[in-house]
Scaffold this active site. Structure first.
Site, PDB file in Angstrom:
ATOM      1  N   SER A 172       0.843  -1.161   0.329  1.00 31.87           N
ATOM      2  CA  SER A 172      -0.078  -0.363  -0.302  1.00 31.87           C
ATOM      3  C   SER A 172       1.000   1.382   0.119  1.00 31.87           C
ATOM      4  CB  SER A 172      -0.751  -0.262   1.443  1.00 31.87           C
ATOM      5  OG  SER A 172      -1.620   1.697   0.911  1.00 31.87           O
ATOM      6  N   GLU A 223      -9.743   2.430   4.549  1.00 34.72           N
ATOM      7  CA  GLU A 223      -9.809   2.872   3.284  1.00 34.72           C
ATOM      8  C   GLU A 223     -10.894   4.065   3.217  1.00 34.72           C
ATOM      9  OE1 GLU A 223      -6.142   3.216   0.498  1.00 34.72           O
ATOM     10  OE2 GLU A 223      -7.908   4.005  -0.658  1.00 34.72           O
ATOM     11  N   LYS A 278      -4.512  -6.625   3.263  1.00 37.32           N
ATOM     12  CA  LYS A 278      -4.470  -5.696   2.370  1.00 37.32           C
ATOM     13  C   LYS A 278      -6.063  -5.014   2.037  1.00 37.32           C
ATOM     14  CE  LYS A 278      -3.026  -2.278  -0.262  1.00 37.32           C
ATOM     15  NZ  LYS A 278      -3.780  -2.027  -1.821  1.00 37.32           N
ATOM     16  N   HIS A 336      -7.286  -3.817   5.147  1.00 36.40           N
ATOM     17  CA  HIS A 336      -6.568  -2.038   5.625  1.00 36.40           C
ATOM     18  C   HIS A 336      -7.252  -1.243   3.692  1.00 36.40           C
ATOM     19  CE1 HIS A 336      -4.277   0.762   2.659  1.00 36.40           C
ATOM     20  NE2 HIS A 336      -4.125   1.521   3.720  1.00 36.40           N
ATOM     21  N   ASN A 337      -8.064  -1.649   2.721  1.00 34.77           N
ATOM     22  CA  ASN A 337      -8.191  -0.919   1.463  1.00 34.77           C
ATOM     23  C   ASN A 337     -10.073  -0.317   1.999  1.00 34.77           C
ATOM     24  OD1 ASN A 337      -6.414  -1.017   0.068  1.00 34.77           O
ATOM     25  ND2 ASN A 337      -6.934  -1.878  -1.736  1.00 34.77           N
TER      26      ASN A 337
HETATM   27  N1  LIG Z   1      -1.358   2.190  -8.717  1.00 37.11           N
HETATM   28  C1  LIG Z   1      -1.285   1.773  -7.610  1.00 37.11           C
HETATM   29  O1  LIG Z   1      -1.292   2.929  -6.678  1.00 37.11           O
HETATM   30  C2  LIG Z   1      -1.353   0.524  -6.981  1.00 37.11           C
HETATM   31  C3  LIG Z   1      -1.499   0.934  -5.653  1.00 37.11           C
HETATM   32  C4  LIG Z   1      -1.115  -0.904  -4.863  1.00 37.11           C
HETATM   33  C5  LIG Z   1      -1.686  -1.378  -5.423  1.00 37.11           C
HETATM   34  N2  LIG Z   1      -1.314  -2.190  -7.073  1.00 37.11           N
HETATM   35  C6  LIG Z   1      -1.357  -2.555  -7.736  1.00 37.11           C
HETATM   36  O2  LIG Z   1       0.252  -3.416  -8.167  1.00 37.11           O
HETATM   37  C7  LIG Z   1       0.319  -3.671  -9.608  1.00 37.11           C
HETATM   38  C8  LIG Z   1       0.798  -2.931 -10.581  1.00 37.11           C
HETATM   39  O3  LIG Z   1      -0.099  -1.711 -10.980  1.00 37.11           O
HETATM   40  P1  LIG Z   1       0.096  -0.605 -11.897  1.00 37.11           P
HETATM   41  O4  LIG Z   1      -0.762   0.519 -11.855  1.00 37.11           O
HETATM   42  O5  LIG Z   1       1.469  -0.473 -12.172  1.00 37.11           O
HETATM   43  O6  LIG Z   1       0.243  -1.617 -13.498  1.00 37.11           O
HETATM   44  P2  LIG Z   1      -0.862  -1.986 -14.100  1.00 37.11           P
HETATM   45  O7  LIG Z   1      -1.520  -0.828 -14.717  1.00 37.11           O
HETATM   46  O8  LIG Z   1      -1.768  -3.415 -12.980  1.00 37.11           O
HETATM   47  O9  LIG Z   1      -0.240  -2.721 -14.982  1.00 37.11           O
HETATM   48  C9  LIG Z   1       0.329  -2.564 -15.829  1.00 37.11           C
HETATM   49  C10 LIG Z   1       1.510  -3.948 -15.885  1.00 37.11           C
HETATM   50  O10 LIG Z   1       0.788  -5.443 -15.731  1.00 37.11           O
HETATM   51  C11 LIG Z   1       2.080  -6.169 -16.883  1.00 37.11           C
HETATM   52  N3  LIG Z   1       0.763  -7.150 -17.642  1.00 37.11           N
HETATM   53  C12 LIG Z   1      -0.370  -7.389 -17.694  1.00 37.11           C
HETATM   54  N4  LIG Z   1      -0.820  -7.782 -18.428  1.00 37.11           N
HETATM   55  C13 LIG Z   1       0.599  -9.263 -18.671  1.00 37.11           C
HETATM   56  C14 LIG Z   1       0.675  -9.846 -18.897  1.00 37.11           C
HETATM   57  N5  LIG Z   1      -0.460 -10.983 -19.104  1.00 37.11           N
HETATM   58  N6  LIG Z   1       1.425 -10.495 -18.573  1.00 37.11           N
HETATM   59  C15 LIG Z   1       3.234 -10.244 -18.561  1.00 37.11           C
HETATM   60  N7  LIG Z   1       2.463  -8.512 -17.913  1.00 37.11           N
HETATM   61  C16 LIG Z   1       1.510  -8.334 -18.263  1.00 37.11           C
HETATM   62  C17 LIG Z   1       1.825  -4.851 -18.242  1.00 37.11           C
HETATM   63  O11 LIG Z   1       3.193  -4.963 -19.585  1.00 37.11           O
HETATM   64  P3  LIG Z   1       2.862  -4.395 -20.341  1.00 37.11           P
HETATM   65  O12 LIG Z   1       3.660  -3.314 -20.722  1.00 37.11           O
HETATM   66  O13 LIG Z   1       3.722  -5.623 -21.800  1.00 37.11           O
HETATM   67  O14 LIG Z   1       1.006  -4.212 -20.952  1.00 37.11           O
HETATM   68  C18 LIG Z   1       2.141  -3.851 -17.533  1.00 37.11           C
HETATM   69  O15 LIG Z   1       3.505  -3.706 -16.926  1.00 37.11           O
HETATM   70  C19 LIG Z   1      -1.257  -4.320  -9.624  1.00 37.11           C
HETATM   71  O16 LIG Z   1      -1.767  -5.337  -9.423  1.00 37.11           O
HETATM   72  C20 LIG Z   1      -2.322  -2.909  -9.090  1.00 37.11           C
HETATM   73  O17 LIG Z   1      -3.385  -3.417  -8.290  1.00 37.11           O
HETATM   74  C21 LIG Z   1      -0.716  -0.543  -7.786  1.00 37.11           C
END
Ligand SMILES: NC(=O)c1ccc[n+]([C@@H]2O[C@H](COP(=O)([O-])OP(=O)(O)OC[C@H]3O[C@@H](n4cnc5c(N)ncnc54)[C@H](OP(=O)(O)O)[C@@H]3O)[C@@H](O)[C@H]2O)c1
Length: 482
Positions: A131, A192, A185, A188-189
């Site tokens: 988080s 939130e 987690k 937590h959400n």
């Molecule tokens: N954003 C936040 O504030 C936040 C906070 C806490 C947790 N999270 C979690 O952290 C994770 C990442 O979040 P994010 O916002 O950085 O990214 P995201 O938009 O959720 O995911 C994009 C990423 O996933 C990859 N991807 C998608 N499908 C795939 C597949 N089939 N095989 C391999 N790679 C694949 C993409 O690769 P390509 O570049 O090749 O498309 C890219 O690197 C998620 O689970 C999200 O829920 C996010």
């Protein structure tokens, strides 16, 4: 093939993954291998951050070869199918003893399933809730890892190195086995969601009751942030309320469309609570409030339904604001109490040994619900590990004793003014429900017995009973069919 030299790898280099990789690389002793499905993101990260000295990989084979054993990789990809696809690839190129960490927002039941499947290959699988958003990933998130104790041996020092630090302690603890980390987690959400909704209701009531401007209310929140309510969410609320829209000169909050989005983790918390039979009414109301806000057609159709005739303004603005502060504090205690109830029930259902006080500690820094009062939760569970309801702990009891009358005044005022305050009022109803000596559940049980022969217990003797409602209405002993 590249030579093995990285002690940790990150897969998925979108916002979260690239920031987490940079955080890891900035810590003494880490060399970080990076991989992304499409190589462009890897290239961008390498060119923007040469100081991180990342070890890039174009294939999963290269990625595995670049890691020292036991290989440890954190997956930060889109939750769901993306995670499964990456796990399939990693289990193909990793070996027994290696560690796969899913740092995405996975549903804990998926984590339980994945951990079981990966364990059969001899590879360790750790679902870790992370988080703090993008800034937390870069500077220090709160991390909630599950998985095996064996994996924690290797992973613990690495995660302790990148986590937020609160009062000298890293905000990461091995929460429990398999899905425990993602479960915590999720809670937590959920909390939130409740916290944000309560703050939003407080703002709305103050604005409509006192006529203060968003900037003036920002001052109120900034003041609150110097007291018991000190928290990240109160702090950023003041920032948002103070913001002026450059285009119109209006307060930004007035030009933002009033339809709140959601990514689903609040709904997961509520669905899971329903399965576990835990009333998380504050969290549920917060989730539903966002859904209601996002129903423009229904809101337009209902817009001319009548409300109170008289315009509303409070007599004493300062006194009302203090009432709202107390109501917010009390309702917040309910939200946390309900969240911890769900943790206790989840731990029981899924066989996790979760230290509640430790969970409160790891939320003190890095995460969205970080707040001063989390220390009070840790203390409450330290004093009584078997505490049956957090809100009955001495410290919280005292806050509720001091605030309950103000809480009632606020809910009454909101109701009379026709201002929706679902989280404030449902929290108060929960409080009154818990403390009630006798509930109308007795009548519900009578109704259930009437139409479904569901039986009932009596207050004055042991056993299970049924009234012959369609016969002579005499009572008979029955088999419990609750
Ligand atoms: N954003 C936040 O504030 C936040 C906070 C806490 C947790 N999270 C979690 O952290 C994770 C990442 O979040 P994010 O916002 O950085 O990214 P995201 O938009 O959720 O995911 C994009 C990423 O996933 C990859 N991807 C998608 N499908 C795939 C597949 N089939 N095989 C391999 N790679 C694949 C993409 O690769 P390509 O570049 O090749 O498309 C890219 O690197 C998620 O689970 C999200 O829920 C996010």
């Amino acid at each position: 093939m590249s030579q093995a030299k990285a002690n940790i790898g990150v897969i998925g280099l979108a916002v979260m993954g690239s920031n987490l990789a940079r955080n890891l690389a900035s810590r003494e002793g880490n060399t970080v291998a990076v991989f992304n499905r499409s190589y462009e993101k890897t290239e961008t990260l390498l060119s923007e951050h040469p100081e991180a000295e990342f070890v890039p990989a174009k294939t999963y084979e290269e990625f595995a070869a670049s890691l020292t054993t036991p290989r440890t990789a954190i997956i930060m990809v889109q939750a769901g199918r993306g995670t499964d696809a990456v796990i399939d690839e990693l289990t193909r190129v990793f070996e027994p003893g290696d560690i796969i960490v899913d740092g995405g927002n996975a549903l804990f039941t998926d984590t339980i399933r994945r951990e079981k499947a990966v364990r059969e290959t001899g590879i360790n699988f750790v679902g870790a809730g992370i988080s703090g958003g993008e800034e937390g990933a870069l500077k220090g998130p709160s991390i909630m890892p599950g998985g095996s104790a064996e994996a924690w041996q290797t992973l613990g020092p690495i995660l302790e190195g990148i986590a937020a630090v609160a009062e000298g302690e890293p905000c990461v603890t091995h929460v429990g086995t398999d899905g425990a980390g993602h479960f915590v987690k999720m809670i937590h959400n959920g909390i939130e969601y409740a916290d944000m909704q309560l703050i939003a209701e407080a703002y709305d009531l103050i604005r409509r009751g006192t006529g203060k401007s968003p900037a003036e209310i920002a001052d109120v929140f900034a003041e609150w942030n110097r007291g018991d309510l000190e928290s990240y969410l109160i702090e950023i609320t003041a920032e948002v309320l103070r913001q002026v829209d450059a285009e119109t000169g209006q307060p930004l909050v007035d030009v933002i469309l009033d339809q709140a989005g959601a990514k689903g983790t609040g709904a997961w918390t509520v669905k899971s609570a329903l399965d576990l039979g835990i009333p998380v009414s504050g969290i549920a109301e917060a989730v539903f409030a966002r859904s209601l806000s996002s129903k423009p057609a229904q809101r337009a159709a209902a817009g001319d339904l009548p409300g109170p005739e008289a315009a509303w303004a409070v007599d004493d603005a300062d006194a009302f604001i203090e009432d709202v502060r107390l109501a917010l504090y009390a309702s917040k205690i309910v939200a946390y109490s309900q969240g911890f109830d769900e943790i206790i029930a989840g731990a029981q259902e899924y066989g996790w040994e979760i230290e509640k006080g430790e969970v409160a500690k790891l939320w003190r820094g890095g995460c969205i619900i970080r707040a001063r009062f989390l220390n009070r939760i840790t203390e409450a569970y330290a004093e009584d590990p078997e505490l049956v309801a957090l809100l009955t702990a001495p410290f919280f009891r005292e806050v509720l004793v001091g605030g309950q009358e103000a809480w009632r005044r606020v809910v009454v005022a909101a109701t009379q003014a026709g201002i929706p305050a679902p989280a404030f009022s449902s929290s108060l109803a929960y409080y009154d429900g818990l403390r009630a000596e006798r509930l109308p559940a007795a009548l519900v049980q009578g109704q259930r017995d009437f139409f479904g022969a569901h039986t009932y217990k009596r207050v004055d003797k042991e056993g299970t009973f049924h009234t012959l409602w369609s016969g002579d209405r005499s009572e008979i002993s029955a088999v419990d069919s609750h």
